[in-house]
Design a protein around this motif. Structure first.
Motif, short mmCIF file in Angstrom:
data_model
loop_
_atom_site.label_atom_id
_atom_site.label_comp_id
_atom_site.label_asym_id
_atom_site.label_seq_id
_atom_site.Cartn_x
_atom_site.Cartn_y
_atom_site.Cartn_z
N ASN A 75 43.06 44.40 36.15
CA ASN A 75 41.76 44.83 35.62
C ASN A 75 41.21 45.89 36.58
O ASN A 75 41.93 46.38 37.43
CB ASN A 75 40.82 43.63 35.45
CG ASN A 75 40.68 42.85 36.75
OD1 ASN A 75 40.40 43.43 37.80
ND2 ASN A 75 40.90 41.55 36.70
N MET A 76 39.94 46.24 36.41
CA MET A 76 39.35 47.35 37.18
C MET A 76 39.46 47.17 38.71
O MET A 76 39.57 48.14 39.44
CB MET A 76 37.86 47.49 36.83
CG MET A 76 37.61 47.85 35.39
SD MET A 76 38.00 49.57 35.04
CE MET A 76 36.42 50.31 35.40
N ARG A 77 39.41 45.91 39.18
CA ARG A 77 39.39 45.69 40.62
C ARG A 77 40.57 44.90 41.17
O ARG A 77 40.64 44.64 42.36
CB ARG A 77 38.10 44.97 41.03
CG ARG A 77 36.89 45.84 41.00
CD ARG A 77 35.70 45.18 41.62
NE ARG A 77 34.54 46.04 41.50
CZ ARG A 77 34.16 46.92 42.41
NH1 ARG A 77 34.81 47.02 43.55
NH2 ARG A 77 33.12 47.70 42.21
N GLU A 78 41.48 44.48 40.27
CA GLU A 78 42.56 43.61 40.74
C GLU A 78 43.94 44.11 40.33
O GLU A 78 44.10 44.63 39.23
CB GLU A 78 42.37 42.19 40.16
CG GLU A 78 41.13 41.51 40.70
CD GLU A 78 40.91 40.14 40.08
OE1 GLU A 78 40.39 39.25 40.77
OE2 GLU A 78 41.28 39.96 38.89
N GLN A 79 44.88 43.89 41.19
CA GLN A 79 46.28 44.17 40.86
C GLN A 79 47.15 43.01 41.33
O GLN A 79 46.83 42.32 42.30
CB GLN A 79 46.75 45.49 41.44
CG GLN A 79 46.52 45.70 42.91
CD GLN A 79 47.03 47.06 43.40
OE1 GLN A 79 47.97 47.09 44.18
NE2 GLN A 79 46.42 48.16 42.97
N LEU A 80 48.24 42.81 40.59
CA LEU A 80 49.20 41.77 40.92
C LEU A 80 50.29 42.38 41.78
O LEU A 80 50.83 43.45 41.44
CB LEU A 80 49.79 41.20 39.61
CG LEU A 80 50.67 39.96 39.75
CD1 LEU A 80 49.83 38.76 40.18
CD2 LEU A 80 51.36 39.67 38.41
N VAL A 81 50.58 41.73 42.90
CA VAL A 81 51.62 42.26 43.80
C VAL A 81 52.56 41.11 44.21
O VAL A 81 52.22 39.94 44.04
CB VAL A 81 51.00 42.91 45.07
CG1 VAL A 81 50.09 44.07 44.70
CG2 VAL A 81 50.26 41.90 45.94
N ARG A 82 53.73 41.49 44.72
CA ARG A 82 54.64 40.47 45.23
C ARG A 82 54.15 39.97 46.59
O ARG A 82 53.66 40.75 47.39
CB ARG A 82 56.04 41.04 45.42
CG ARG A 82 56.71 41.23 44.13
CD ARG A 82 58.19 41.50 44.19
NE ARG A 82 58.55 41.97 42.87
CZ ARG A 82 58.56 41.20 41.79
NH1 ARG A 82 58.31 39.91 41.88
NH2 ARG A 82 58.83 41.71 40.61
N GLU A 83 54.33 38.69 46.80
CA GLU A 83 53.99 38.13 48.10
C GLU A 83 55.07 38.55 49.09
O GLU A 83 56.26 38.33 48.83
CB GLU A 83 53.94 36.60 47.99
CG GLU A 83 53.51 35.94 49.26
CD GLU A 83 53.38 34.42 49.12
OE1 GLU A 83 53.94 33.85 48.16
OE2 GLU A 83 52.72 33.84 49.97
N VAL A 84 54.66 39.17 50.17
CA VAL A 84 55.62 39.57 51.20
C VAL A 84 55.12 39.06 52.54
O VAL A 84 53.95 38.71 52.68
CB VAL A 84 55.80 41.12 51.27
CG1 VAL A 84 56.32 41.67 49.95
CG2 VAL A 84 54.52 41.82 51.70
#
Ligand code: TMP
Length: 254
Positions: A75-84
């Motif tokens: 959404n406008m303020r969130e992105q999904l990323v891989r946990e590293v």
């Protein structure tokens, strides 16, 4: 709605547990800090712009085969990323003298460097992110020489690619900071680009006028901070004019 578990709150982002194992949600705040958080403020709309700018740049890097943690924007303020597993280093690349390099070595800001210079800083707020050498990094086990080889290779590719991409929209990439993480898939470990790439951690100057379009506007009280970030997004063709669906390609400068 069930509340998500907060994993970490940094100066500009909050990390939440993601919907699937091995994923994280990055929430971009409007908060801004400088000089190791001695200066604090907010830049209205910064989180939205950085979320979008970082998404765009990470996607372009994926297209040229630079592995990174980005999965998708939520959404406008969130992105999904891989946990590293974040390597505790800030990797800075400089093409033009500015900021701490200009101050430390007495080089006039704006001087083009004879070649791109990579510097490492140990990510530790209590110590104010001190500059470190490869010797410190390997001796203290923050990264191996092999990890560092990968980091340097990736960093130089990112620099060449972003320099060209930004030049195409009339922006000089003066310097920037990258962070890397370890990603395990099966039993294999890969070093991938993590964190964000945005005007918070790059110096971006207008090619013709030299005007600053990055966090230095906040650090140095130059005013029109949000406008600087917006101009970067506009030139990249990703400023949502009529909502997030209205996204054009980059505007090529003559
Ligand atoms: P510097 O000239 O202050 O050392 O900054 C070099 C680059 O690194 C500049 O593009 C800003 C970025 N940076 C960060 O992203 N985080 C930091 O904490 C610092 C000090 C710099």
């Amino acid at each position: 709605m069930a509340r998500r578990r907060q994993l970490y709150e940094g100066k500009a982002k909050i990390l939440f547990e993601g919907p699937e194992p091995g994923t994280i949600v990055q929430y971009f705040k409007d908060d801004a800090t400088a000089f190791n958080a001695q200066k604090k403020g907010t830049i209205t709309g910064k989180g939205v712009l950085n979320n979008r700018i970082s998404e765009y740049l990470m996607q372009r890097l994926t297209e040229i085969g630079i592995p990174n943690h980005f999965i998708r924007r939520l959404n406008m303020r969130e992105q999904l990323v891989r946990e590293v597993e974040i390597i505790p280093l800030e990797v800075v690349v400089r093409n033009v003298a500015a900021g701490s390099l200009a101050t430390r070595l007495g080089i006039q800001e704006g001087t083009r460097l004879p070649r791109s210079i990579i510097e490492y800083y140990y990510k530790n707020d209590a110590l104010q992110d001190p500059m470190v050498s490869e010797e410190h990094i390997t001796a203290f086990g923050w990264a191996s020489t092999h990890d560092l080889d990968d980091i340097v290779q990736l960093t130089l590719r990112v620099n060449d690619f972003l320099t060209g991409l930004l030049l195409g929209v009339g922006i000089t990439l003066v310097d920037f900071k990258l962070e890397f993480g370890r990603l395990w898939e099966n039993d294999e470990m890969r070093i991938v680009l993590a964190d964000e790439i945005s005007p918070d951690n790059c110096r971006l100057w207008d090619l013709k006028t030299g005007e600053k379009m990055d966090k230095d506007r906040f650090r140095r009280d130059l005013g029109k901070v949000e406008e600087g970030y917006q101009e970067v997004a506009r030139r990249l063709g990703i400023l949502p004019e009529a909502g997030v669906r209205d996204m054009k390609g980059p505007e090529v400068m003559q």
